[in-house]
Design an enzyme around this catalytic site. Structure first.
Site, PDB file in Angstrom:
ATOM      1  CE1 TYR A   1      -4.862  14.044   2.727  1.00 40.03           C
ATOM      2  CE2 TYR A   1      -5.093  11.891   1.717  1.00 40.03           C
ATOM      3  CZ  TYR A   1      -4.605  12.690   2.732  1.00 40.03           C
ATOM      4  OH  TYR A   1      -3.871  12.141   3.744  1.00 40.03           O
TER       5      TYR A   1
ATOM      6  NE  ARG B   1      -6.104   3.900  -1.440  1.00 37.84           N
ATOM      7  CZ  ARG B   1      -5.310   3.411  -0.469  1.00 37.84           C
ATOM      8  NH1 ARG B   1      -4.953   4.189   0.533  1.00 37.84           N
ATOM      9  NH2 ARG B   1      -4.884   2.173  -0.512  1.00 37.84           N
TER      10      ARG B   1
ATOM     11  NE  ARG C   1      -1.548   0.731  11.199  1.00 36.47           N
ATOM     12  CZ  ARG C   1      -2.469   1.413  10.539  1.00 36.47           C
ATOM     13  NH1 ARG C   1      -3.086   0.849   9.515  1.00 36.47           N
ATOM     14  NH2 ARG C   1      -2.774   2.643  10.873  1.00 36.47           N
TER      15      ARG C   1
ATOM     16  CB  SER D   1      -0.874   0.039   1.258  1.00 31.84           C
ATOM     17  OG  SER D   1      -1.983  -0.783   1.117  1.00 31.84           O
ATOM     18  N   PRO D   2       0.326   2.350  -0.564  1.00 39.17           N
ATOM     19  CG  PRO D   2      -0.742   3.741  -2.072  1.00 39.17           C
ATOM     20  CD  PRO D   2      -0.902   2.454  -1.347  1.00 39.17           C
TER      21      PRO D   2
ATOM     22  CD  GLN E   1      -2.396   7.162  -3.122  1.00 36.16           C
ATOM     23  OE1 GLN E   1      -1.892   7.785  -2.179  1.00 36.16           O
ATOM     24  NE2 GLN E   1      -3.227   6.144  -2.955  1.00 36.16           N
TER      25      GLN E   1
END
Length: 794
Positions: A589, A637, A731, A429-430, A507
């Protein structure tokens, strides 16, 4: 103690006998409105595990029940004229009437008083009659006691979307059977299982709108039975269907499942100066959908727990009941969660109707998330081996590569998007690292991303990379807005390509109202102490009320400038050699702020309806798609759920995905939340995967699942069931860059999953060892074979 159980179903009878068995001096009475022989169901199902619990609680009744059970291990799934069988499941069926009679006999044997044909309309009067110290309300789904004290128990009753009817048949099913039939009106499904030597339960279920369109609402009982017999004729082999609820007329035989949960389970009623507790048990307190066969299980386990809690006579009754409620609430919540997953799967059969039979059956088996890939392997290794072989051959054909030589875990099958071939289904993942300087990435990012590229994942995504200096979340976030940035990223991309067979993506995003903040370890979402820059978003917004800067609404000029920034960053990403591009339209965002009604209150063409709110993000997408190389993919996303009332819901997310698909998006990366600080997400393992499932199978676009996916079993289950095409793991990859390799080793899979540099390194190591053995042999005057023999001798 004097105990009165209101309701002579499994919960009341079982608790009555357990309480009397453990405390012979107690007076225990079970009051039931029906006759001993009345029952309106057919058979009930228990797992082998539940039977073990019963044996531990009362061996005598468990033995009697076991002698009456019909046991089976197989599940048959009939779909599109084919049957898939999975074994090793360990279920037992028993007639509901037989179960009740056995429990009644055990109650009488122990001295429990049974009062039939007694309607309870007044708990106070009941308590006076029997001198009750405790009233246990086991009066079922339509509990009158729960209704009378609704203000205390705070019940939530949710009528679900399907209609179902509980029928019987003399057709003997050798396996627990799921049969699916598609009609012009929609899908019908049958849940069937044999529960004694001559009878099977046969539940027919369908969506409310399908039920109405088929005309069942207007049919009487005889007509409805004939309809179901015709529909499932090939599964019934000429046997008739039977109803045993003669008191239900016409459409009333078809039920909408009520999902029940109560805020509290205990009420204290004052009766003649005494406080007499009334406690809920079984279906009066909670329900679990019949598709996982757990309603009776929950009721019996409630009874066991309350009996256990009563074993300490020194503890005040109020504390006993509080302990009972606390213990059972956790277990019930877990099972209700699994039951909801299962129930929703059956409510959405049409979502999976386009699947091939093999994947449809696998999706059904794993629908509740209690059964996983490795659990199925443990139960039936031959089934999983066959499924893995089918899935791997299909994946290889779709990717245009050679089929593997045998079963391959779905996690390690290839996946091709446009011209990019991914070796497996794992994505890093980013993850924001807050380690750039003026937008420039350096050695830290080379080590961070390079290590994870070497760790076995197919695609490594760089963190959100900002399209301008004022688009950054923090001053430490990376960018792609000058030539120096492009060169720095190219160094990392070249390293990944030269030293691994992983692909690397970037991304692109704009922080919007969440920008100009500190790195998370200095205060997440807190504004900078100095040097803040102006913020823009869809509408004026303060992300942290009373703390964050206020953003202003983006003007037409702002929107054109920002779109041009995205185009410039896309050109730079292509120049750096990235294999994959992702547009960040989630988490509050800038682009997300246009999509969510929580943050978009514009009255121009970019506000209002969902289509209007998506207009600007789609304009940006169209601009970067026209710029990005045609052979390389772009994913988007999205936040599939805002977790705030009035925000984006999964239904909206499906529509958003359809809009981006029409614009040329290749995949949807399915995240959620972080749009508002008022959010109340419901966390849990794989908690966002249902969003991916819906988007993939309703919008018809490949998806990336993300969120608490942390072991190979999760990835295998998600990909195999068609809930996503790729799984993004965050994680665990921070904790271990080689997470993919570690998980491959943990499930015993090697070979093609190991990156080429490790395979090359292994080969070089073997050559070095052989050279060393030859040198040692020459020194000792021995042949290599003689030296090996000496070494083996010690």
């Amino acid at each position: 103690m004097n105990i009165v159980c209101v309701g002579g179903g499994p919960a009341g009878l079982y608790f009555g006998l357990l309480a009397k068995k453990r405390h012979p001096d107690y007076s225990v009475t079970v009051v039931e409105r029906n006759r001993p022989s009345d029952t309106f169901g057919w058979g009930v199902v228990f797992s082998d595990q539940t039977l073990g619990h019963l044996a531990g609680a009362d061996e005598a009744s468990a033995r009697a029940i076991l002698q009456s059970f019909n046991h089976w291990d197989d599940i048959d799934v009939h779909f599109k004229g084919r049957t898939v069988t999975s074994s090793g499941h360990g279920f037992c069926g028993i007639g509901r009437k037989r179960l009740l009679n056995l429990l009644q006999e055990r109650c009488l044997e122990l001295g429990v008083r049974l009062e039939f044909e007694t309607e309870v309309r007044d708990e106070a009067g009941l308590a006076r009659t029997y001198g009750a110290d405790l009233i246990v309300a086991c009066d079922g789904v339509n509990s009158a006691i729960r209704s009378r004290y609704a203000e205390v128990f705070q019940p939530e009753v949710e009528r679900r979307h399907c209609r179902f009817v509980w029928l019987g048949t003399r057709k003997k099913f050798d396996a627990f059977t799921f049969a699916f039939e598609e009609t012009e009106h929609g899908w019908f499904q049958a849940h069937a299982y044999q529960y004694d030597g001559e009878t099977s339960t046969f539940i027919v279920e369908t969506l409310e709108e399908t039920w109405q369109a088929a005309g069942l609402e207007a049919m009487d009982q005889r007509e409805a039975l004939a309809f179901c017999e015709r529909l499932f004729a090939r599964h019934l082999d000429g046997h008739a269907l039977m109803a045993n609820a003669a008191h239900l007329r016409g459409s009333s035989m078809w039920i909408r499942f009520p999902r029940i949960a109560c805020g509290r389970w205990v009420h204290r009623e004052e009766i003649d100066g005494r406080h007499v507790p009334v406690v809920l048990m079984g279906d009066a307190a909670h329900t679990a959908h019949f598709s996982i066969g757990s309603g009776t299980k929950l009721a019996l386990e409630d009874a066991i727990e309350l009996a256990n809690c009563l074993d300490d006579p020194a503890q005040p009754l109020g504390e006993v009941l509080a302990r009972y409620e606390a213990a059972r609430r956790v277990e019930v919540l877990k099972l209700q969660s699994a039951a909801r997953n299962s129930m929703e799967w059956f409510e959405n059969v049409a979502r999976y109707g386009a699947m091939e039979t093999e994947q449809f059956a696998y999706s059904l088996l794993t629908r509740s998330q209690r059964l996983s890939h490795e659990n199925l392997r443990l139960r039936d290794p031959d089934y999983i081996a066959g499924f893995e072989d089918w899935f791997a051959r299909r994946a290889a054909a779709q990717a245009g590569v050679a089929a593997p030589g045998g079963p391959t875990p779905p996690m390690f099958t290839p996946f091709k998007v446009r011209e990019v071939l991914l070796k497996n289904r794992v994505v890093v993942s980013p993850m924001a690292q807050y380690s750039a300087v003026d937008g420039l990435v350096g050695d830290f990012h080379l080590a961070h991303l390079g290590a994870r590229a070497l760790g076995g994942a197919a695609l490594v995504m760089a963190e959100m990379t900002c399209v301008s200096a004022d688009a950054r979340i923090t001053p430490q976030c990376p960018g792609l807005y000058n030539a120096e940035h492009t060169a720095a990223w190219k160094r990392i991309v070249d390293f990944v390509h030269a030293n691994s067979d992983a692909k690397i993506g970037v991304q692109l995003g704009h922080a919007g109202a969440k920008g100009s903040t500190r790195p998370m370890w200095d205060g997440i979402d807190q504004p900078l102490e100095s040097g803040n820059w102006p913020l823009v978003s869809a509408s004026p917004q303060q992300y942290l009320a009373g703390v964050s800067q206020w953003s202003r609404a983006a003007t037409r000029e702002d929107l054109e400038r920002i779109k041009a920034d995205f185009v410039r960053a896309t050109e730079a990403a292509a120049g750096a050699g990235f294999d994959w591009l992702e547009l960040h339209c989630a988490h509050g965002y800038l682009l997300s702020s246009f999509i969510s009604p929580l943050t978009n209150r514009r009255d121009d063409e970019y506000g209002g309806s969902l289509e209007n709110r998506c207009r600007y993000p789609l304009e940006v997408f169209a601009a970067i798609r026209a710029t990005w190389p045609a052979g390389l993919p772009i994913s988007v996303r999205v936040s599939a759920h805002d977790w705030v009332e009035g925000g984006i819901l999964p239904d909206d997310a499906v529509e958003i995905a359809r809009l981006f698909k029409a614009a040329g998006a290749d995949m949807i990366d399915c995240s959620s939340g972080q749009v508002s600080k008022d959010e109340q997400p419901v966390y849990g393992r794989m908690f966002q995967t249902p969003f991916s499932d819906r988007i993939r199978n309703e919008a018809g676009i490949p998806t990336i699942a993300v969120g608490s996916i942390y072991e190979a079993d999760h990835v295998n289950s998600i990909v195999a069931a068609g809930r996503a095409d790729l799984c993004a793991v965050a994680r665990p990859h921070l904790a271990n860059p080689a997470w993919t390799l570690l998980e491959a080793a943990r499930i015993g899979y090697g070979g093609a999953s190991w990156p080429r540099q490790y395979r090359a390194g292994k080969s070089q190591l073997e050559r070095n060892l052989e050279r060393e053995r030859q040198q040692q042999a020459a020194t000792a005057g021995l042949s290599p074979q003689e030296l090996a023999a000496r070494l083996l001798e010690g």
